[in-house]
Write an enzyme that holds these catalytic residues in place. Sequence first.
Site, PDB file in Angstrom:
ATOM      1  N   ASP A  11       0.799  -1.233   0.000  1.00 55.81           N
ATOM      2  CA  ASP A  11       0.000   0.000   0.000  1.00 55.81           C
ATOM      3  C   ASP A  11       0.824   1.271   0.000  1.00 55.81           C
ATOM      4  OD1 ASP A  11      -2.293  -1.647   0.202  1.00 55.81           O
ATOM      5  OD2 ASP A  11      -1.916  -1.827   2.342  1.00 55.81           O
ATOM      6  N   LYS A  14       2.643   1.629  -5.265  1.00 56.37           N
ATOM      7  CA  LYS A  14       3.342   1.031  -6.415  1.00 56.37           C
ATOM      8  C   LYS A  14       2.573   1.249  -7.712  1.00 56.37           C
ATOM      9  CE  LYS A  14       3.316  -3.044  -4.453  1.00 56.37           C
ATOM     10  NZ  LYS A  14       2.916  -2.673  -3.103  1.00 56.37           N
ATOM     11  N   GLY A  40      -4.115  -4.926  -3.892  1.00 54.91           N
ATOM     12  CA  GLY A  40      -5.055  -3.941  -4.413  1.00 54.91           C
ATOM     13  C   GLY A  40      -4.258  -2.750  -4.893  1.00 54.91           C
ATOM     14  N   HIS A  41      -4.200  -2.556  -6.194  1.00 55.24           N
ATOM     15  CA  HIS A  41      -3.426  -1.437  -6.735  1.00 55.24           C
ATOM     16  C   HIS A  41      -4.368  -0.345  -7.207  1.00 55.24           C
ATOM     17  CE1 HIS A  41       0.405  -4.009  -7.571  1.00 55.24           C
ATOM     18  NE2 HIS A  41       0.077  -3.936  -6.301  1.00 55.24           N
ATOM     19  N   GLN A 181       2.342  -6.557  -2.570  1.00 54.43           N
ATOM     20  CA  GLN A 181       2.631  -6.543  -1.124  1.00 54.43           C
ATOM     21  C   GLN A 181       3.926  -5.759  -0.858  1.00 54.43           C
ATOM     22  OE1 GLN A 181       1.574  -9.923  -2.406  1.00 54.43           O
ATOM     23  NE2 GLN A 181      -0.379  -8.965  -2.148  1.00 54.43           N
TER      24      GLN A 181
HETATM   25  P1  IMP Z   1      -2.568 -12.714   2.677  1.00 49.04           P
HETATM   26  O1  IMP Z   1      -1.550 -12.225   1.698  1.00 49.04           O
HETATM   27  O2  IMP Z   1      -3.981 -12.446   2.218  1.00 49.04           O
HETATM   28  O3  IMP Z   1      -2.320 -14.105   3.080  1.00 49.04           O
HETATM   29  O4  IMP Z   1      -2.405 -11.842   4.020  1.00 49.04           O
HETATM   30  C1  IMP Z   1      -1.225 -11.866   4.818  1.00 49.04           C
HETATM   31  C2  IMP Z   1      -0.894 -10.495   5.363  1.00 49.04           C
HETATM   32  O5  IMP Z   1      -0.518  -9.628   4.292  1.00 49.04           O
HETATM   33  C3  IMP Z   1      -2.082  -9.770   6.036  1.00 49.04           C
HETATM   34  O6  IMP Z   1      -1.560  -8.976   7.084  1.00 49.04           O
HETATM   35  C4  IMP Z   1      -2.655  -8.901   4.918  1.00 49.04           C
HETATM   36  O7  IMP Z   1      -3.369  -7.800   5.405  1.00 49.04           O
HETATM   37  C5  IMP Z   1      -1.374  -8.493   4.232  1.00 49.04           C
HETATM   38  N1  IMP Z   1      -1.538  -8.160   2.815  1.00 49.04           N
HETATM   39  C6  IMP Z   1      -1.718  -9.016   1.776  1.00 49.04           C
HETATM   40  N2  IMP Z   1      -1.777  -8.366   0.631  1.00 49.04           N
HETATM   41  C7  IMP Z   1      -1.623  -7.065   0.909  1.00 49.04           C
HETATM   42  C8  IMP Z   1      -1.558  -5.884   0.112  1.00 49.04           C
HETATM   43  O8  IMP Z   1      -1.640  -5.899  -1.119  1.00 49.04           O
HETATM   44  N3  IMP Z   1      -1.387  -4.711   0.790  1.00 49.04           N
HETATM   45  C9  IMP Z   1      -1.249  -4.675   2.139  1.00 49.04           C
HETATM   46  N4  IMP Z   1      -1.291  -5.741   2.926  1.00 49.04           N
HETATM   47  C10 IMP Z   1      -1.478  -6.931   2.318  1.00 49.04           C
HETATM   48 MG    MG Z   2      -2.648  -2.116  -1.903  1.00 45.02          MG
END
Ligand code: IMP
Ligand code: MG
Length: 339
Positions: A11, A14, A40-41, A181
Amino acid sequence: MDVIVDLQYGDCGKGKVAHYLVHKHPYTHVLRYNGGCNAGHTIFHKGKKFITHHIPAGVFFGVKSIIGSGCVLDPDQFFREIRMLEKGGVRTRGKIFVAKNTHIITDANKNEDKQKGGKIGTTGRGNGPAYRDKYGRTGVRAVDIRRLKPYLIDLYEEWYPHFDKAQGKVKNIRILAEGAQGFGLDIDWGDYPFVTSSHCTAAGALLNGLPPSSIGDVWGVAKVYETYVGSKKFQPKGEIFNKIADIGEEYGSTTGRRRQTNWMNMQTLERAIRINGVTHIVFNKVDVLRAIGQWAVIDKGKVKKFSSEKGMTDFVGKRLRSLGIQKKNIFFSESKETI
Ligand code: IMP
Ligand code: MG
């Protein structure tokens, strides 16, 4: 290949940097190299806001956009996103591809994540179970899914065409690799187990069939403060952090959850810069701290306050230069639309 990596917990913006770079350089491909639709971009394109989860930013400019073998793909979400883009006036035909060897997020993966992901605070999108099945060698790959057939691509053939028979010359390939991420969520380098299940570093881009020598610029993206969304406690005491979240509109673009905030941690940043080999860096959301009127970072475990924006940017700039990043490659951004 130039690479975009997030230096904090996702977040950081990017999508905006990808959008800017695709506009600026003649890339032939944009490659999403890790993660699934947990990402989420948020992208502002021609005055319209788009949120993509799977599809790379290249599609906004008609550049071939590839979901690579380092990713996991939810076909339902993939087709929803194509419809959303088409509805918003973005042409996707012949521009979006999925590597044959990309693994699939199945319905069972999604159900399991929704039921059991709470401990980590996952996005519930099936990411962890899909990667577990991949490494457990029980996974399903894109090549096995009939409705994905028109989108499938072989990354080897794509990256190494050598010779264009029609034109009688070697084809030029220039890739922008878009990470998902961030460093603090990386499976190896993040705060395990509060991490995601993929490789979020620049090394992750190489896993999509590319040699180490292909890497050119590495664009690190950070915010001038940190945010994290998930189950661990992250935000310290103090009204200021709620204020940062409010003014910064810190809600997840995938799940809508409120993000916890803190000052930027210099040691997290330094680790991320070194491990990713960052050559260029963008700090986003300067406007948020400006609205709040407070400037601080965490350095060596202590909060270090500054009396002005310049005090903070000078301090950070000096530290980055000591890590080999040139002044002209450091950007402090205050706009949603550009760097
Ligand atoms: P997962 O990737 O859904 O398994 O989540 C694992 C951890 O990564 C959690 O704390 C999510 O909130 C975080 N997370 C996963 N994808 C994103 C992203 O795109 N942005 C921010 N946090 C993320
Ligand atoms: Mg995001």
